[in-house]
Motif scaffolding. Sequence first.
Motif: not given
Length: 245
Positions: A199-203, A206-212, A238-240
Motif C-alpha cells: 500500500e502507498v499513497t499517491i499525492t 490536491g488529492e491523496q489516494i491510497k492503493g496497492i 508516491l509516499l509510504t
Amino acid sequence: MAETYRTGRWLVHKRDSVDSTRNRVREGVSSLPDLSVVTARIQTEGRGRLGRIWVSPVGGLYFSILMKPSPPSEFAPCVSLLCSLILCREMEEQGFSPELKWPNDVILQGKKVAGVLAECGSSPCSWFSMGMGVNLNSVPDVPGRTHLPAGSWNTELGAEELLNRLLNRLDARWPDRNTNPLSGVVKDVSQRLWKLGEEVTITGAGEQIKGIVEGIGETGALILSTDSGERRFVSGELLTVQDES
Ligand code: BTN
C-alpha cells in the motif's frame, strides 16, 4: 571547450563543469544536432523534478540527451521509465538489486541513487530532452528533508563507461522515436516497481489516494488498486504509510 566523441547514434559533448547539462541542452536546441548528449564531470546548479536541487559532485554521472524533432509528447514518461529500467539492468548485471520508484527514480537498498527528468518543447523547433543523474561511489549531501534518503551505486564502472553503456542500450531498445519506448518492457518495469503489491499513497493535484501498487500501463501510468477499483495515474508522488506519519 567541449571534447566530443560518438557512441552508437549519439554525439557526446563532454564538459568539465557546467551549471546544468539540462541548461546546456536547452540553450543548444538550435545549434546542437539531433541525438546530442551533454555530460559534465560536475554540475553547479543541477536540477531535479519539482524544482528540486540535484547535488552533482565529481564522480557521479550527469547527462542530458537532445532529440529533435521530439518523439510524440505522450512518450515522455515512457522514455524516463525506459532509461531507469536500462540503468536497473546495468546494475543487475553487476549483481545489484535495484528497484524503480515510479515515476522515474532508481532505488538501491531503500535509497535513491538515480533520477530522470524529461521535458519537451516546440520552440524554436520540436525538441525533447531527458536528463539523468546517477550517484556513483559516494553519497551526495542533499540539503532539506526528502522522503527517500540519497544513496549511491558503488561500481568500478566510471561515469563515461556507464554513459556509453546506457546510450547503447537505449539505441538497442528504442531505435525509432515514433514507437512507444515501453513496448515489450511493461512487465519488466512493473516487476521492478518499488512497493509492488504494497500500500502507498499517491499525492498530486490536491488529492491523496491510497492503493496497492499493481504495475504500470503501456503509457507509463501507475496502476493502483484502490477501494473504488483500479485507478491509473499519469503524475504524482508516491509516499509510504510511514512517510505520512
Ligand atoms: C529527479 O529525480 O528529481 C531528477 C533528477 C535529474 C538530474 C539530472 S542530472 C543531469 C540533468 N541536469 C540536471 O540539472 N538535471 C538532470
